[in-house]
Motif scaffolding. Structure first.
Motif, PDB file in Angstrom:
ATOM      1  N   ILE A  33      40.093  38.786  36.520  1.00 31.17           N
ATOM      2  CA  ILE A  33      41.086  38.388  37.937  1.00 31.17           C
ATOM      3  C   ILE A  33      41.315  36.839  37.485  1.00 31.17           C
ATOM      4  CG2 ILE A  33      40.711  38.081  40.329  1.00 31.17           C
ATOM      5  CD1 ILE A  33      38.863  40.186  40.549  1.00 31.17           C
ATOM      6  N   VAL A  34      40.237  36.078  37.173  1.00 32.01           N
ATOM      7  CA  VAL A  34      40.454  34.542  37.211  1.00 32.01           C
ATOM      8  C   VAL A  34      41.541  34.480  35.768  1.00 32.01           C
ATOM      9  CG1 VAL A  34      39.657  32.406  36.475  1.00 32.01           C
ATOM     10  CG2 VAL A  34      38.486  33.693  38.211  1.00 32.01           C
ATOM     11  N   GLU A  35      41.441  35.410  34.878  1.00 29.92           N
ATOM     12  CA  GLU A  35      42.458  35.343  33.511  1.00 29.92           C
ATOM     13  C   GLU A  35      43.827  35.658  34.093  1.00 29.92           C
ATOM     14  OE1 GLU A  35      42.905  37.103  29.074  1.00 29.92           O
ATOM     15  OE2 GLU A  35      41.536  37.981  30.423  1.00 29.92           O
ATOM     16  N   GLU A  36      43.805  36.677  34.871  1.00 29.99           N
ATOM     17  CA  GLU A  36      45.017  37.147  35.317  1.00 29.99           C
ATOM     18  C   GLU A  36      45.583  36.076  36.286  1.00 29.99           C
ATOM     19  OE1 GLU A  36      48.390  39.373  34.928  1.00 29.99           O
ATOM     20  OE2 GLU A  36      46.224  39.793  33.898  1.00 29.99           O
ATOM     21  N   LEU A  37      44.789  35.406  37.254  1.00 32.63           N
ATOM     22  CA  LEU A  37      45.299  34.595  38.155  1.00 32.63           C
ATOM     23  C   LEU A  37      46.087  33.266  37.203  1.00 32.63           C
ATOM     24  CD1 LEU A  37      45.385  32.997  40.870  1.00 32.63           C
ATOM     25  CD2 LEU A  37      43.234  32.087  40.622  1.00 32.63           C
ATOM     26  N   HIS A  38      45.616  32.927  36.281  1.00 31.45           N
ATOM     27  CA  HIS A  38      46.082  31.924  35.359  1.00 31.45           C
ATOM     28  C   HIS A  38      47.526  32.189  35.050  1.00 31.45           C
ATOM     29  CE1 HIS A  38      46.720  28.901  32.163  1.00 31.45           C
ATOM     30  NE2 HIS A  38      47.245  30.038  31.464  1.00 31.45           N
ATOM     31  N   PHE A  39      47.844  33.455  34.505  1.00 26.11           N
ATOM     32  CA  PHE A  39      49.157  34.100  34.296  1.00 26.11           C
ATOM     33  C   PHE A  39      50.024  34.101  35.410  1.00 26.11           C
ATOM     34  CE2 PHE A  39      46.392  35.931  30.524  1.00 26.11           C
ATOM     35  CZ  PHE A  39      47.144  35.517  29.465  1.00 26.11           C
ATOM     36  N   LEU A  40      49.379  34.557  36.425  1.00 26.63           N
ATOM     37  CA  LEU A  40      50.162  34.658  37.792  1.00 26.63           C
ATOM     38  C   LEU A  40      50.683  33.366  38.254  1.00 26.63           C
ATOM     39  CD1 LEU A  40      51.493  36.164  40.209  1.00 26.63           C
ATOM     40  CD2 LEU A  40      49.062  35.987  41.181  1.00 26.63           C
ATOM     41  N   ALA A  41      49.865  32.247  38.084  1.00 21.81           N
ATOM     42  CA  ALA A  41      50.264  30.971  38.477  1.00 21.81           C
ATOM     43  C   ALA A  41      51.104  30.354  37.516  1.00 21.81           C
ATOM     44  CB  ALA A  41      48.798  30.029  38.720  1.00 21.81           C
ATOM     45  N   LEU A  52      41.583  40.109  46.073  1.00 19.24           N
ATOM     46  CA  LEU A  52      42.282  39.316  47.419  1.00 19.24           C
ATOM     47  C   LEU A  52      41.932  38.022  47.403  1.00 19.24           C
ATOM     48  CD1 LEU A  52      42.708  42.582  50.004  1.00 19.24           C
ATOM     49  CD2 LEU A  52      44.511  41.123  48.512  1.00 19.24           C
ATOM     50  N   PHE A  53      40.623  37.978  47.288  1.00 19.61           N
ATOM     51  CA  PHE A  53      39.901  36.608  47.722  1.00 19.61           C
ATOM     52  C   PHE A  53      40.332  35.649  46.442  1.00 19.61           C
ATOM     53  CE2 PHE A  53      36.819  33.120  47.156  1.00 19.61           C
ATOM     54  CZ  PHE A  53      36.641  32.836  48.577  1.00 19.61           C
ATOM     55  N   LEU A  54      40.169  35.775  45.142  1.00 16.02           N
ATOM     56  CA  LEU A  54      40.373  35.041  44.053  1.00 16.02           C
ATOM     57  C   LEU A  54      41.800  34.776  44.045  1.00 16.02           C
ATOM     58  CD1 LEU A  54      37.888  36.693  41.475  1.00 16.02           C
ATOM     59  CD2 LEU A  54      37.598  34.423  42.985  1.00 16.02           C
ATOM     60  N   PHE A  55      42.897  35.792  44.196  1.00 14.91           N
ATOM     61  CA  PHE A  55      44.229  35.583  43.936  1.00 14.91           C
ATOM     62  C   PHE A  55      44.641  34.717  45.138  1.00 14.91           C
ATOM     63  CE2 PHE A  55      44.732  39.599  41.228  1.00 14.91           C
ATOM     64  CZ  PHE A  55      44.689  38.707  40.264  1.00 14.91           C
ATOM     65  N   PHE A  56      44.312  34.862  46.207  1.00 16.54           N
ATOM     66  CA  PHE A  56      44.734  34.255  47.372  1.00 16.54           C
ATOM     67  C   PHE A  56      44.294  32.707  47.376  1.00 16.54           C
ATOM     68  CE2 PHE A  56      44.510  32.923  52.186  1.00 16.54           C
ATOM     69  CZ  PHE A  56      45.453  33.016  52.530  1.00 16.54           C
ATOM     70  N   THR A  57      42.938  32.620  47.236  1.00 18.21           N
ATOM     71  CA  THR A  57      42.752  31.212  47.372  1.00 18.21           C
ATOM     72  C   THR A  57      43.146  30.409  46.085  1.00 18.21           C
ATOM     73  OG1 THR A  57      40.448  31.737  45.988  1.00 18.21           O
ATOM     74  CG2 THR A  57      40.668  31.715  48.429  1.00 18.21           C
ATOM     75  N   GLY A  58      43.158  31.016  44.978  1.00 19.66           N
ATOM     76  CA  GLY A  58      43.774  30.385  43.698  1.00 19.66           C
ATOM     77  C   GLY A  58      45.261  30.113  44.012  1.00 19.66           C
TER      78      GLY A  58
END
Length: 500
Positions: free
Chosen positions: A155-163, A452-458
């Motif tokens: 999820i954190v790896e994907e969060l980087h790409f989303l950001a 939800l928690f990691l994407f939203f807070t990130g």
């Protein structure tokens, strides 16, 4: 008149009229016959349509809640010729799905899902096939990392790409559906063993097909087919839907072929590989439930449900913090206080982020994403003094639980205080049931919560989200969601301003 008489003499028309008259005769005979058993009360059905005239087809859940005020928490509705028992409010729904979990564990035969899955898969199968496939899927998910640190790393790896993708808009407006890419990719990592680039043609095709299928599942014409499947010859929505689903199956088959070729005995990397390995293990058995049709149906179920629900919830979350900027600022301040500078939030941080956790839970409560998924009784049974024969379709209304005024102070308002005590600490609420209850509850609940928690807070750590120029917070529409298989927000634009 001559033309009309010629029309009536057409063989197809004659067959249809005969069938219609047979249904009317059967309906009138059964409707006027006094039942030998005490059934739940309900409005008097009309010939042919039953109680459909009392329902808003786009928002059945709201119509059901209105009827519950008159007929009580357990009542009977007629969807055309189909008798349905409706359960509303936390107490009735919990009693059915938890206390009588085995009695309410089955799914009814819904025409469109019968056409799509033919009794296979995870969500609309029953009996031993459902139990075995669900048990295997739960085990495979845990083995592949769901519920463990590996899942958080995905999820954190994907969060980087989303950001980075959000940053590329440079503060200019973009569609809320842009957020769908990241949760969808997490599902694909689990299913296929690797993420897709956001511009990959196969990824874009899957996103488009999932969107089209979900929209068609909410179509009034699709509901008409489910109520009157014998009219399928004259309807078109279900035929288009089946074509779209087959296009998804083509991609699934291609990935299954690649998985078979890549498997080398050095560990399983995806749910698809786990299914294939199980199929090969059962190869010498006379009968196996892990045949190709069930494999494809199970993957298809997770492609659709595993992407749509979390992705749509994330859209709602961003829309709601744009609507309420004070709440957004308070979440951002809590992130600043808890998360180390230069680091992404971790799932463990939620224990120290009481307000943020309350906001995420309130998003899920407020939006009532999936109003209900029907069940049916697996045996003849008594429930609250009423007799429900085996095979009775039952609608446990999750909307009525998430908006139950006995459990929520302001049920129709977005209010994170629903999940906070007097000291501002997060508190669990028993009536928080977006993932349903009992043995049919959502298999991906732990994954969805982490996403939800990691994407939203990130995202709120990196950006402040605002309406597009010329649009005020008051203009953002929360009241008329787009009715698909889930309740989506109306298509709207957002702007992301990078934060220091």
């Amino acid at each position: 008149m001559a033309g009309f008489a010629l029309f009536l003499s057409h063989p197809v028309c004659i067959c249809f009229l005969c069938l219609l008259m047979a249904f009317i005769s059967f309906y009138l005979a059964t409707a006027t016959r006094k039942s030998a058993f005490k059934l739940p009360p309900g409005p008097t059905p009309l010939p042919l349509i039953g109680n459909l005239h009392l329902l808003d087809i786009k928002r059945q859940d709201k119509s059901i809640m209105k009827l519950a005020k008159k007929y009580g928490p357990v009542f009977t509705l007629h969807f055309g010729f189909q008798k349905v028992v409706v359960l509303t409010g936390y107490e009735a729904v919990k009693e059915a799905l938890v206390t009588f979990t085995d009695e309410f564990v089955d799914r009814p035969p819904i025409p469109i899902f019968e056409e799509i899955q033919h009794g296979n898969g995870l969500f609309f199968s029953t009996g031993e096939l459902w139990r075995t496939t669900r048990r295997f899927t739960m085990y495979s998910m845990r083995t592949l990392g769901v519920g463990r640190k590996l899942m958080e790393d995905w999820i954190v790896e994907e969060l980087h790409f989303l950001a980075e993708n959000i940053k590329s808009f440079q503060g200019e407006p973009f569609h809320l559906r842009t957020f769908n890419a990241a949760p969808t990719n997490i599902t694909f990592v689990l299913l296929f063993g690797a993420r897709f680039d956001y511009k990959d043609p196969t990824f874009l095709t899957l996103l488009r097909l999932i969107d089209e299928v979900m929209c068609l599942l909410g179509s009034p014409y699709l509901h008409l087919f489910n109520f009157y499947p014998f009219l399928g010859f004259f309807l078109n929505a279900h035929k288009i839907l089946l074509q779209k689903v087959e296009e998804v199956r083509v991609i699934i088959r291609e990935n299954m072929k690649k998985s078979r070729e890549a498997m080398n005995g050095h560990g399983l990397r995806s749910y698809t590989e786990a299914l294939i390995a199980k199929q090969q293990e059962d190869m010498n058995k006379k009968e196996t439930l892990f045949h190709d049709d069930n494999l494809i149906a199970s993957i298809l179920d997770l492609v659709m449900a595993g992407t749509e629900t979390t992705a749509t919830t994330l859209q709602w979350a961003i829309l709601l913090v744009m609507k309420y900027p004070v709440i957004q600022k308070k979440v951002q301040e809590e992130i600043r206080q808890v998360v180390k500078p230069g680091s992404w939030p971790t799932y463990e941080d939620r224990k120290s982020m009481h307000f943020t956790n309350a906001v995420i839970h309130e998003v899920q409560r407020f939006i009532t994403l999936l109003p209900h998924v029907p069940r049916c009784t697996s045996v003849d049974m008594q429930f609250r003094g009423y007799f429900l024969p085996k095979g009775t379709m039952v609608i446990p209304s999750l909307t009525s639980v998430l908006l139950d005024p006995h459990h929520w102070e302001t049920p129709h308002e977005f209010n994170p205080n629903h999940f906070l005590d007097a000291d501002g600490k997060f508190v669990k609420k028993e009536a928080f049931v977006p993932y349903s209850l009992g043995r049919r509850n959502c298999m991906g609940e732990s994954l969805a919560k982490a996403e939800l928690f990691l994407f939203f807070t990130g995202l709120l750590q990196k950006f402040t989200f605002q309406p597009s120029p010329g649009v005020t917070e008051a203009d953002l529409d929360l009241n008329v969601p787009e009715t698909t298989f889930t309740l989506r927000p109306q298509p709207q634009l957002a702007c992301a301003v990078p934060r220091d």
